[in-house]
Design a protein around this motif. Sequence first.
Motif, PDB file in Angstrom:
ATOM      1  N   PRO A  92       0.654  -1.363   0.041  1.00 18.45           N
ATOM      2  CA  PRO A  92      -0.112  -0.039  -0.070  1.00 18.45           C
ATOM      3  C   PRO A  92       0.861   1.218  -0.199  1.00 18.45           C
ATOM      4  O   PRO A  92       0.778   1.916   1.037  1.00 18.45           O
ATOM      5  CB  PRO A  92      -0.712  -0.116   1.389  1.00 18.45           C
ATOM      6  N   VAL A  93       1.720   1.357  -1.047  1.00 15.98           N
ATOM      7  CA  VAL A  93       2.498   2.726  -1.076  1.00 15.98           C
ATOM      8  C   VAL A  93       2.582   2.926  -2.792  1.00 15.98           C
ATOM      9  O   VAL A  93       2.424   2.183  -3.533  1.00 15.98           O
ATOM     10  CB  VAL A  93       3.802   2.317  -0.729  1.00 15.98           C
ATOM     11  N   SER A  94       2.562   4.184  -2.830  1.00 12.27           N
ATOM     12  CA  SER A  94       2.646   4.683  -4.015  1.00 12.27           C
ATOM     13  C   SER A  94       4.085   4.471  -4.853  1.00 12.27           C
ATOM     14  O   SER A  94       4.883   4.253  -4.316  1.00 12.27           O
ATOM     15  CB  SER A  94       2.608   6.174  -4.170  1.00 12.27           C
ATOM     16  N   ARG A  95       4.056   4.169  -6.546  1.00 10.68           N
ATOM     17  CA  ARG A  95       5.096   3.953  -7.079  1.00 10.68           C
ATOM     18  C   ARG A  95       6.241   4.886  -6.911  1.00 10.68           C
ATOM     19  O   ARG A  95       7.290   4.668  -7.008  1.00 10.68           O
ATOM     20  CB  ARG A  95       4.673   3.376  -8.473  1.00 10.68           C
ATOM     21  N   ALA A  96       5.818   6.306  -6.952  1.00 12.17           N
ATOM     22  CA  ALA A  96       6.668   7.323  -6.808  1.00 12.17           C
ATOM     23  C   ALA A  96       7.518   7.195  -5.518  1.00 12.17           C
ATOM     24  O   ALA A  96       8.953   7.660  -5.499  1.00 12.17           O
ATOM     25  CB  ALA A  96       6.093   8.795  -6.862  1.00 12.17           C
ATOM     26  N   LYS A  97       7.148   6.738  -4.420  1.00 12.24           N
ATOM     27  CA  LYS A  97       7.769   6.441  -3.084  1.00 12.24           C
ATOM     28  C   LYS A  97       8.599   5.279  -3.477  1.00 12.24           C
ATOM     29  O   LYS A  97       9.725   5.499  -2.886  1.00 12.24           O
ATOM     30  CB  LYS A  97       6.580   6.193  -1.917  1.00 12.24           C
ATOM     31  N   ILE A  98       8.336   4.093  -4.026  1.00  6.03           N
ATOM     32  CA  ILE A  98       9.257   3.120  -4.074  1.00  6.03           C
ATOM     33  C   ILE A  98      10.212   3.453  -5.015  1.00  6.03           C
ATOM     34  O   ILE A  98      11.493   3.609  -4.681  1.00  6.03           O
ATOM     35  CB  ILE A  98       8.533   2.223  -4.996  1.00  6.03           C
ATOM     36  N   VAL A  99      10.221   4.437  -6.142  1.00  2.67           N
ATOM     37  CA  VAL A  99      11.197   4.764  -6.801  1.00  2.67           C
ATOM     38  C   VAL A  99      12.206   5.796  -6.278  1.00  2.67           C
ATOM     39  O   VAL A  99      13.386   5.659  -6.227  1.00  2.67           O
ATOM     40  CB  VAL A  99      10.507   5.535  -8.183  1.00  2.67           C
ATOM     41  N   LEU A 100      11.788   6.794  -5.519  1.00  2.15           N
ATOM     42  CA  LEU A 100      12.225   7.735  -4.590  1.00  2.15           C
ATOM     43  C   LEU A 100      13.101   7.018  -3.404  1.00  2.15           C
ATOM     44  O   LEU A 100      14.591   7.383  -3.542  1.00  2.15           O
ATOM     45  CB  LEU A 100      11.352   8.474  -3.961  1.00  2.15           C
ATOM     46  N   SER A 101      12.655   6.032  -2.967  1.00  2.93           N
ATOM     47  CA  SER A 101      13.487   5.258  -1.910  1.00  2.93           C
ATOM     48  C   SER A 101      14.661   4.789  -2.531  1.00  2.93           C
ATOM     49  O   SER A 101      15.772   4.352  -1.986  1.00  2.93           O
ATOM     50  CB  SER A 101      12.463   4.479  -1.340  1.00  2.93           C
ATOM     51  N   LYS A 102      14.255   3.972  -3.673  1.00  2.46           N
ATOM     52  CA  LYS A 102      15.539   3.362  -4.315  1.00  2.46           C
ATOM     53  C   LYS A 102      16.630   4.201  -4.802  1.00  2.46           C
ATOM     54  O   LYS A 102      17.549   3.867  -4.809  1.00  2.46           O
ATOM     55  CB  LYS A 102      14.787   2.424  -5.570  1.00  2.46           C
ATOM     56  N   PHE A 103      16.156   5.303  -5.317  1.00  2.00           N
ATOM     57  CA  PHE A 103      17.104   6.376  -5.632  1.00  2.00           C
ATOM     58  C   PHE A 103      18.051   6.661  -4.493  1.00  2.00           C
ATOM     59  O   PHE A 103      19.269   6.900  -4.344  1.00  2.00           O
ATOM     60  CB  PHE A 103      16.362   7.820  -6.356  1.00  2.00           C
ATOM     61  N   LEU A 104      17.319   7.069  -3.164  1.00  2.00           N
ATOM     62  CA  LEU A 104      18.049   7.491  -2.165  1.00  2.00           C
ATOM     63  C   LEU A 104      18.815   6.451  -1.554  1.00  2.00           C
ATOM     64  O   LEU A 104      20.169   6.655  -1.210  1.00  2.00           O
ATOM     65  CB  LEU A 104      16.973   7.784  -0.951  1.00  2.00           C
TER      66      LEU A 104
END
Length: 238
Positions: A92-104
């Motif tokens: 239950p999390v947006s795809r944008a947050k997934i991508v941002l967390s991976k970039f970080l």
Amino acid sequence: MNILSVLHCELRKIIRSNVFWIVFLVLGFGPIMMGVGNVLSSNAGGIHWEQYLTGLLDTLAPLGLIGYTFIAAWVFGREFSDRTIKDLLAKPVSRAKIVLSKFLVILAWCLLLSIYMFAVGFAVGAILGVEGGSAAFIWSLFFKFLITSLLYIFVTAPSILLANVTKGYLAPLGLILIIVILSNVLASFGFAPYFPWTIPSVFQSTGSLQLSSIVILAYTGIIGIAGTFAWWRYAEHP
């Protein structure tokens, strides 16, 4: 889930993986061999820190590009090769947050790797008796190396996009081998300030960049980052 929770999950996945430790083990050999080579190739009068670190970092920074590209491609590509992408998208999390967390996570991992390689190279020099040099000079070279590393990390963004489009990390690794070959050829013809993957080495050598180089570098990184977010937002996922 908020971004901190997603970031925590990504960090746990990375640290628990054997790849995290293998990367440090493998890339630790680079500064050791280069450091020993610099000392052995010096004149009989010995080598000073300025000569040692300048020669070491000029060759170490491009080596980091290979490591950064592997890290960036693996963080995204492993979700497809391990077939965990469905589980990830079901959270239950947006795809944008997934991508941002991976970039970080990629940024933190690559910066830690940069500091580690510098520390190993510095330790080799100290053990082999490199002399001279002030603390201020060594710190200035260290910070310039960190900025160079950040520039290299930034231009790995297209490799991240390629890892997502090809659903794996083999294609980006093949691409970076081609880029390394092209970098050597283009640099020999004087095109280093205009090829995205050689521009960071120009900064490492000179400490500054032309406006054209900054623009080329910025566009390269932005295309990779924006393209990755767009791909996760609009592409069909299994």
